[in-house]
Design a protein around this motif. Structure first.
Motif, mmCIF file in Angstrom:
data_model
loop_
_atom_site.group_PDB
_atom_site.id
_atom_site.type_symbol
_atom_site.label_atom_id
_atom_site.label_comp_id
_atom_site.label_asym_id
_atom_site.label_seq_id
_atom_site.Cartn_x
_atom_site.Cartn_y
_atom_site.Cartn_z
ATOM 1 N N MET A 178 0.718 -1.258 0.188
ATOM 2 C CA MET A 178 0.011 0.009 -0.092
ATOM 3 C C MET A 178 0.813 1.237 -0.134
ATOM 4 O O MET A 178 1.683 1.579 0.899
ATOM 5 N N ALA A 179 0.650 1.984 -0.980
ATOM 6 C CA ALA A 179 1.149 3.541 -0.925
ATOM 7 C C ALA A 179 0.513 4.233 -0.309
ATOM 8 O O ALA A 179 -0.485 4.171 -0.107
ATOM 9 N N GLU A 180 1.008 5.579 -0.119
ATOM 10 C CA GLU A 180 0.536 6.552 0.660
ATOM 11 C C GLU A 180 0.121 7.704 -0.062
ATOM 12 O O GLU A 180 0.642 8.079 -0.989
ATOM 13 N N TYR A 181 -1.219 8.268 -0.014
ATOM 14 C CA TYR A 181 -1.652 9.322 -0.677
ATOM 15 C C TYR A 181 -0.889 10.695 -0.446
ATOM 16 O O TYR A 181 -0.490 11.569 -0.993
ATOM 17 N N VAL A 182 -0.719 10.770 1.063
ATOM 18 C CA VAL A 182 -0.035 12.015 1.529
ATOM 19 C C VAL A 182 1.206 11.308 2.396
ATOM 20 O O VAL A 182 1.189 10.266 3.225
ATOM 21 N N PRO A 183 2.173 12.073 2.746
ATOM 22 C CA PRO A 183 3.518 11.517 3.561
ATOM 23 C C PRO A 183 3.064 11.623 5.055
ATOM 24 O O PRO A 183 2.530 12.508 5.520
ATOM 25 N N SER A 184 3.263 10.220 5.577
ATOM 26 C CA SER A 184 3.197 10.153 6.813
ATOM 27 C C SER A 184 4.176 10.442 7.981
ATOM 28 O O SER A 184 3.927 10.761 9.010
ATOM 29 N N THR A 185 5.227 10.812 6.980
ATOM 30 C CA THR A 185 6.264 11.525 8.123
ATOM 31 C C THR A 185 6.608 12.786 7.029
ATOM 32 O O THR A 185 6.617 12.880 5.959
ATOM 33 N N HIS A 198 -0.947 16.309 5.031
ATOM 34 C CA HIS A 198 -0.708 15.367 6.387
ATOM 35 C C HIS A 198 -1.300 15.935 7.760
ATOM 36 O O HIS A 198 -2.094 15.152 8.317
ATOM 37 N N ASP A 199 -1.290 17.295 7.968
ATOM 38 C CA ASP A 199 -2.058 17.774 9.018
ATOM 39 C C ASP A 199 -3.735 17.457 8.836
ATOM 40 O O ASP A 199 -4.262 16.946 9.749
ATOM 41 N N TYR A 200 -4.098 17.641 7.712
ATOM 42 C CA TYR A 200 -5.658 17.467 7.405
ATOM 43 C C TYR A 200 -6.114 15.787 7.687
ATOM 44 O O TYR A 200 -6.971 15.743 8.382
ATOM 45 N N TYR A 201 -5.389 15.100 6.967
ATOM 46 C CA TYR A 201 -5.809 13.536 7.088
ATOM 47 C C TYR A 201 -5.256 12.861 8.298
ATOM 48 O O TYR A 201 -5.934 11.983 8.577
ATOM 49 N N ASN A 210 -12.160 5.767 8.213
ATOM 50 C CA ASN A 210 -12.358 5.207 6.660
ATOM 51 C C ASN A 210 -11.287 5.866 5.840
ATOM 52 O O ASN A 210 -11.256 5.183 4.656
ATOM 53 N N ALA A 211 -10.639 6.729 6.240
ATOM 54 C CA ALA A 211 -9.608 7.522 5.307
ATOM 55 C C ALA A 211 -8.180 6.975 5.819
ATOM 56 O O ALA A 211 -7.696 7.647 6.683
ATOM 57 N N GLN A 212 -7.667 5.981 5.320
ATOM 58 C CA GLN A 212 -6.520 5.298 5.852
ATOM 59 C C GLN A 212 -5.374 5.587 5.075
ATOM 60 O O GLN A 212 -4.315 4.923 5.517
ATOM 61 N N ASN A 213 -5.426 6.494 4.244
ATOM 62 C CA ASN A 213 -4.080 7.070 3.589
ATOM 63 C C ASN A 213 -3.519 6.019 2.903
ATOM 64 O O ASN A 213 -2.046 5.941 3.174
ATOM 65 N N LYS A 214 -4.108 5.195 2.181
ATOM 66 C CA LYS A 214 -3.258 4.085 1.389
ATOM 67 C C LYS A 214 -4.152 3.812 0.131
ATOM 68 O O LYS A 214 -5.461 3.701 0.097
ATOM 69 N N TYR A 215 -3.039 3.205 -0.818
ATOM 70 C CA TYR A 215 -3.877 2.560 -2.267
ATOM 71 C C TYR A 215 -3.155 1.588 -2.665
ATOM 72 O O TYR A 215 -1.716 1.494 -2.437
#
Length: 306
Positions: A178-185, A198-201, A210-215
């Motif tokens: 699973m790739a990230e939509y937005v950077p987790s770091t 990152h701050d929003y999500y 339900n928005a798990q930042n992955k695809y």
């Protein structure tokens, strides 16, 4: 607000239907579909815009994309642009089934990648009478050219190759990557807009389970890289188009490209000082976008034009 479901071929879609104050089930309302960003869900910015548009007298539908959120579709966490465009068509089907919606008075509001998907759906569906975007993003171009649009399309070749290698591994039994939509770091190399994403999500600001930042990298990348939301926009986007974006958004080039290429009735509103994520939930910028959307849709979805 009512939690609803609707059919999209074999997939059951989950949505939230926002109704105007003093709602009359015998009324013939204009309606809008709000289309969420990549990786988003209906409870976030798409739901916020739906509630704001309902306050202005519209029936407004926010929904989770196929393979995401509460909607069906397997494998989950797939970002499939062609399916996301079809999601919008299916949402229009649903609105047209409601006795209190005027079938000739339906528009679309698209946020970020939802803006690109909304444009593509509009130019292939004459039932949609007007389209508005905010912080629009053509996801195919963004994934190929980078956030600022400065790379050649060929810059995406390493990502394509990585996805191909991963698909081979998964076909052989490896776990899905699973790739990230937005950077987790975050570090100094992350653009402002993506740091704010990152701050929003990923913080209490707008985080949702339900928005798990992955695809799925292996399954989504081939679909994304070959997609161009604005392909044939010069010829097929005949409906009135309103484009709202911030002057400080790294994604502004998507909005200006759409405006320059569209040949029909169009308006570009660049809000001074606004960045990409400001239009997701910052009251000053959301209210400005709604202040543009409201008269636009009241005029373009007017009953005497139906």
């Amino acid at each position: 607000m009512e939690a609803i479901t609707f059919a999209n071929g074999p997939i059951t879609m989950a949505g939230n239907l926002h109704l105007p104050p003093d709602f009359d089930p015998k009324g013939g309302y204009a309606a809008v579909v709000t289309v969420h960003p990549g990786g988003g869900v209906k409870e976030q910015t798409a739901g916020l815009y739906a509630s704001k548009m309902a306050e202005q007298g519209f029936v407004a539908l926010a929904f989770d994309a196929s393979y995401q959120g509460d909607s069906g579709g397997e494998p989950h966490f797939l970002e499939d642009p062609s399916r996301r465009v079809e999601d919008v068509h299916a949402a229009v089907d649903y609105l047209q089934s409601l006795d209190y919606v005027d079938t000739e008075r339906i528009g679309v509001v698209g946020i970020c990648a939802g803006g690109g998907y909304g444009v593509n759906a509009t130019m292939t569906d004459s039932r949609i009478k007007a389209i508005a975007t905010v912080s629009a993003l053509n996801i195919g171009s963004a994934w190929r050219k980078g956030w600022f649009g400065t790379e050649p399309d060929s810059a995406a070749v390493p990502v394509r190759d990585a996805a191909s290698t991963q698909r081979t591994a998964e076909a052989g039994g490896a776990d899905a990557f699973m790739a990230e939509y937005v950077p987790s770091t975050l570090d100094g190399s992350v653009p402002r807009d993506l740091a704010e994403a990152h701050d929003y999500y990923l913080t209490p600001r707008a985080q949702h389970p339900n928005a798990q930042n992955k695809y799925s990298l292996a399954l989504s990348i081939p679909r994304i890289l070959a997609f161009d939301a604005f392909h044939l926009v010069e010829d097929l986007l005949t409906q009135p188009t309103l484009i709202v974006a911030g002057s400080e958004a790294g994604s502004l080039w998507h909005s200006t490209e759409l405006y320059s290429r569209a040949r029909g009735e169009k308006k570009l509103v660049i809000v001074e000082g606004g960045a990409h994520m400001d239009f997701y939930d910052v009251p000053k910028y959301v209210d400005r976008a709604v202040a543009e959307f409201t008269p636009f849709f009241r005029e373009k979805l007017a009953a005497n034009q139906s």
